[in-house]
Design an enzyme around this catalytic site. Structure first.
Site, mmCIF file in Angstrom:
data_model
loop_
_atom_site.group_PDB
_atom_site.id
_atom_site.type_symbol
_atom_site.label_atom_id
_atom_site.label_comp_id
_atom_site.label_asym_id
_atom_site.label_seq_id
_atom_site.Cartn_x
_atom_site.Cartn_y
_atom_site.Cartn_z
ATOM 1 N N GLN A 15 99.209 60.921 15.259
ATOM 2 C CA GLN A 15 98.661 59.575 15.390
ATOM 3 C C GLN A 15 99.683 58.555 14.890
ATOM 4 O O GLN A 15 100.090 58.578 13.726
ATOM 5 C CB GLN A 15 97.355 59.392 14.630
ATOM 6 C CG GLN A 15 96.713 58.049 14.985
ATOM 7 C CD GLN A 15 95.418 57.787 14.255
ATOM 8 O OE1 GLN A 15 95.437 57.556 13.059
ATOM 9 N NE2 GLN A 15 94.306 57.805 14.972
ATOM 10 N N TYR B 6 93.251 48.129 12.111
ATOM 11 C CA TYR B 6 94.705 48.141 11.903
ATOM 12 C C TYR B 6 95.386 47.307 12.993
ATOM 13 O O TYR B 6 94.731 46.654 13.794
ATOM 14 C CB TYR B 6 95.204 49.576 11.835
ATOM 15 C CG TYR B 6 94.693 50.294 10.607
ATOM 16 C CD1 TYR B 6 95.112 49.908 9.329
ATOM 17 C CD2 TYR B 6 93.765 51.318 10.699
ATOM 18 C CE1 TYR B 6 94.628 50.537 8.191
ATOM 19 C CE2 TYR B 6 93.276 51.956 9.566
ATOM 20 C CZ TYR B 6 93.712 51.556 8.322
ATOM 21 O OH TYR B 6 93.228 52.173 7.199
ATOM 22 N N ARG C 22 93.302 55.633 20.381
ATOM 23 C CA ARG C 22 92.045 55.580 19.623
ATOM 24 C C ARG C 22 91.602 54.125 19.534
ATOM 25 O O ARG C 22 92.373 53.262 19.105
ATOM 26 C CB ARG C 22 92.205 56.163 18.220
ATOM 27 C CG ARG C 22 90.833 56.342 17.546
ATOM 28 C CD ARG C 22 90.892 57.100 16.244
ATOM 29 N NE ARG C 22 89.621 57.795 16.005
ATOM 30 C CZ ARG C 22 89.258 58.354 14.865
ATOM 31 N NH1 ARG C 22 90.078 58.307 13.820
ATOM 32 N NH2 ARG C 22 88.106 58.964 14.744
ATOM 33 N N ARG D 258 84.775 64.951 8.647
ATOM 34 C CA ARG D 258 84.412 65.366 7.292
ATOM 35 C C ARG D 258 83.851 66.790 7.216
ATOM 36 O O ARG D 258 84.003 67.448 6.180
ATOM 37 C CB ARG D 258 83.425 64.356 6.697
ATOM 38 C CG ARG D 258 84.061 63.016 6.367
ATOM 39 C CD ARG D 258 83.022 61.972 5.992
ATOM 40 N NE ARG D 258 82.193 61.603 7.122
ATOM 41 C CZ ARG D 258 81.133 60.810 7.048
ATOM 42 N NH1 ARG D 258 80.763 60.321 5.871
ATOM 43 N NH2 ARG D 258 80.443 60.493 8.118
ATOM 44 N N CYS E 268 78.302 69.119 5.655
ATOM 45 C CA CYS E 268 78.804 67.902 5.006
ATOM 46 C C CYS E 268 77.646 67.011 4.568
ATOM 47 O O CYS E 268 76.708 66.762 5.331
ATOM 48 C CB CYS E 268 79.707 67.154 5.979
ATOM 49 S SG CYS E 268 80.197 65.508 5.432
ATOM 50 N N CYS F 282 78.632 62.163 1.764
ATOM 51 C CA CYS F 282 78.591 61.407 0.506
ATOM 52 C C CYS F 282 79.842 60.561 0.307
ATOM 53 O O CYS F 282 79.833 59.587 -0.454
ATOM 54 C CB CYS F 282 78.415 62.362 -0.670
ATOM 55 S SG CYS F 282 79.827 63.462 -0.956
ATOM 56 N N CYS G 206 86.415 62.078 -0.144
ATOM 57 C CA CYS G 206 87.299 61.701 0.966
ATOM 58 C C CYS G 206 87.526 60.192 0.985
ATOM 59 O O CYS G 206 88.349 59.674 0.238
ATOM 60 C CB CYS G 206 86.754 62.227 2.284
ATOM 61 S SG CYS G 206 85.002 61.903 2.588
ATOM 62 N N CYS H 48 86.819 67.269 -1.649
ATOM 63 C CA CYS H 48 85.482 67.303 -1.047
ATOM 64 C C CYS H 48 84.496 67.639 -2.138
ATOM 65 O O CYS H 48 84.744 68.538 -2.960
ATOM 66 C CB CYS H 48 85.413 68.338 0.069
ATOM 67 S SG CYS H 48 83.740 68.515 0.757
ATOM 68 N N GLU I 117 69.194 80.824 -14.399
ATOM 69 C CA GLU I 117 68.641 79.484 -14.219
ATOM 70 C C GLU I 117 67.267 79.440 -14.874
ATOM 71 O O GLU I 117 66.392 80.250 -14.551
ATOM 72 C CB GLU I 117 68.544 79.135 -12.731
ATOM 73 C CG GLU I 117 67.768 77.873 -12.408
ATOM 74 C CD GLU I 117 68.231 76.652 -13.169
ATOM 75 O OE1 GLU I 117 67.391 76.030 -13.859
ATOM 76 O OE2 GLU I 117 69.439 76.326 -13.093
#
Length: 654
Positions: free
Chosen positions: A103, A175, A223, A327, A350, A353, A357, A370, A420
């Site tokens: 890219q 950008y 893109r 993600r 994922c 959150c 990242c 992550c 636990e």
């Protein structure tokens, strides 16, 4: 019927055959060397990601010009000296029989480092929404424009020399190329300004220059942000008008993202292109479909994709030709492999959150991680195993940190028992999963627990570990992930019959009433307010002693949460302390003025002032010299990412 047939079908772009329709799109990592060359960390990161089996990997942003560099550790391609390292990146992907595109990127005005030095450039001298406090970019001259266009072409040639299969121009997310498209950034009166078609000329000329320099057989993607997603921004209808021009200029593929760099007060859609948990996967597929309506070249869809079977549906119904998955590649790069092999239930989905990242990179200025996958960004530290000596490891506590520690220790070959004290695993995440839009957190705990069992972890529920148990069991190593207890509320009247805590509400032990005061405006308090709002409670007042919300609106979920509470008319009282609770009212004090105010009527007071680390077993382990690690909230109450990182590292160090 669920199928992967369409997702796994090859696709040809000019002379390039991509083995399947899954794309890993660009994601910034900040893993590069300080001189913008490819590091060993970059190579290890890509090597792990490509194990997903994605047909096409598109690198993180790679700068075409020194005046477009986002940071020192951002990869660059503006000089031949970068080619050797970039070649290694291509070799890693080709070793897995996948394809790689570079890219090509230029920050334009969205550049913190150059804004500080008064060197940032843009189509017009209009301040950035984010970095405007640092000053105004210099308007590019025609010579600047010509130089930048040439830089894109030269960079593409270097990409080809480095062994890349294609290049992609970054014309999205605010950008430089998109800055020229946007009327919010571009007020030029020459040929590069004017109406939307005029503002597209810079992007078109960059495409033409790249095509000219790399020849006709080299695939070229662009893109775009299908919609600008801010006030007075361009729309998908506007974008449709220039797609034929982009294709004529040389684009062989259109990668359709959305949104721009902007502050939450100007966004009319998601807080940023990394959509938070509030959004369903594929929620922007309609944008790629709109682009497909006006072109025959392949189109990529992006938008919080996590499930390969759903991706297959998107392609089957004609919304896109390829699907970009970002993600999820960080959370669990085995997700496609798991689906292909018939056990998708093993995949950690994922959480959207953004802790490790986008927000870690942009707000903390730290390399990628992550929250639920401690291997991400730490591939060079990650031990493949097995261990040379198997140990008897006890993990005390079954929250995300304890479960991660147990999984990693078992993966490495240790004999692991997890205790636990509650009837189920999850710790405080069990309560977080009750909040609106956060069911995926519960699914995460279920999957991680199941994966621990598959690795041989002996999970013992409803069992509190004592000193006597440790002495009798003689573990070689103890990992304390005992979490935290609810902090005691010191307010007068806190033992009144109208008072309960947030955990009782979220767990369904206590039913919410109307006319509610919530004490504590952190994440627990705000999500509890959101929870009871969804249950139909109309009169809610949230009281927080800090002057502003601890839940930052700059975080994607925080922005959405604050926005929802505001829209529902929930009263947020910051810089305010609760002084007295009675059966029918709450007396509060303004921290600055000292002025008292009585809130009434009040039928229920919910305490959500946070948690305090548990101290049990720490002294005993230290006194008896038993090797141990303390992780997560047992150290200090924090987020999932700290708990899982510490849990994994404890297991790695055994």
């Amino acid at each position: 019927m669920k199928t992967l047939e369409h997702l796994l079908t090859p696709i040809r772009i000019r002379s390039l055959e991509i083995p399947n329709r899954m794309v890993m799109p660009p994601m910034g990592t900040a893993l590069g060397n300080d001189d913008s060359t490819v590091s060993e960390a970059n190579l290890a990161y890509i090597k792990r990601r490509i194990q997903s089996g994605a047909g096409l990997i598109i690198t993180e942003i790679t700068e075409v010009h020194p005046l477009g560099s986002a940071s020192r550790r951002c990869l660059a391609v503006w000089d031949d000296k970068f080619i050797p390292g970039l070649s290694k990146l291509a070799d890693v992907v080709h070793a897995r029989d996948s394809k790689i595109a570079m890219q090509l990127h230029h920050t334009g005005r969205e550049n913190y480092l150059l804004q500080r030095k008064n060197k940032a450039i843009g189509p017009s001298a209009i301040p950035s929404y984010i970095f405007g406090f640092l000053g105004t970019p210099r308007e590019m001259t025609l010579e600047d424009i010509e130089e930048t266009i040439a830089a894109f072409g030269s960079a593409a040639v270097r990409a080809r020399k480095a062994g890349f299969d294609a290049v992609e121009l970054h014309g999205a997310h605010g950008y430089l190329l998109m800055q020229f498209l946007s009327a919010n950034c571009n007020r030029r009166t020459d040929k590069y300004g004017g109406d939307f078609r005029g503002r597209s000329l810079f992007m078109i000329e960059c495409l033409k220059e790249v095509r000219k320099q790399v020849g006709q057989d080299f695939p070229l993607s662009i893109r775009i942000s299908g919609e600008e997603c801010i006030k007075n921004g361009y729309t998908i209808s506007d974008m449709q008008t220039i797609i034929p021009d982009l294709v004529s200029a040389g684009a062989d593929m259109i990668n359709v993202s959305f949104g721009t760099h902007g502050s939450p007060d100007v966004n009319i859609d998601t807080p940023n292109p990394s959509a938070p948990v509030e959004y369903d996967q594929g929620f922007k597929a309609y944008l790629s479909r709109k682009i497909k309506d006006v072109t025959d070249v392949p189109v990529i869809s992006v938008g919080r994709y996590v499930d390969p079977y759903f991706m297959d549906e998107v392609i089957a119904r004609g919304d896109a030709d390829l699907v970009a998955v970002a993600r999820q590649h960080l959370a669990d790069p085995d997700f496609l492999k798991n689906a292909r092999e018939g056990h998708p239930e093993d995949t950690l989905e994922c959480l959207a959150c953004n802790q490790g990242c986008i927000e870690r990179l942009s707000l903390e200025q730290l390399p990628i991680r992550c929250a639920i996958n401690p291997q991400t960004g730490q591939e060079l530290l990650y031990p493949a195993g097995p261990t040379a000596a198997s140990r008897n490891v006890w993990v005390v506590g079954g929250g995300p940190g304890g479960l991660t520690a147990a999984f990693e220790a078992a993966r490495l070959g240790h004999r692991v028992t997890l205790f636990e004290q509650e009837k189920e695993t999850g710790g405080n995440v069990r309560y977080a999963a009750k909040a609106p839009h956060k069911a995926v957190y519960g699914k995460y705990i279920q999957t991680l627990t199941a994966n621990c069992k598959k690795k041989g972890v002996d999970i013992r529920l409803d069992e509190k570990v004592t000193e006597a148990m440790i002495e009798a069991g003689k573990p070689d190593v103890v990992i304390l992930a005992i979490g935290a207890d609810k902090t005691t509320c010191p307010v007068e009247g806190v033992h009144s019959a109208v008072v309960c805590d947030a955990w009782q509400i979220l767990d369904g032990e206590v039913q919410p009433k109307d006319h509610v005061v919530i004490i504590g405006g952190g994440l627990v308090g705000m999500e509890t307010a959101d929870f009871i709002r969804e249950k139909g409670v109309k009169d809610i007042t949230l009281v927080e002693m800090l002057p502003t919300s601890p839940v930052l609106t700059w975080s994607a979920h925080g922005f959405m949460l604050n926005k929802r509470l505001g829209a529902a008319g929930i009263k947020l009282m910051f810089g305010t302390t609760v002084k007295l609770i009675t059966e029918e009212s709450v007396v509060v004090t303004n921290s600055k003025s000292g002025e008292e105010c009585k809130l009434e009527p009040v039928n229920q007071v919910i305490v959500a002032i946070g948690v305090t680390s548990r101290n049990s077993l720490k002294d005993m382990l230290l006194k008896k010299g038993i090797r141990h690690f303390i992780i997560g909230d047992a150290v200090a109450p924090r987020r999932i990412i700290e708990a899982t990182t510490e849990g994994a590292k404890a297991a790695w160090e055994i």
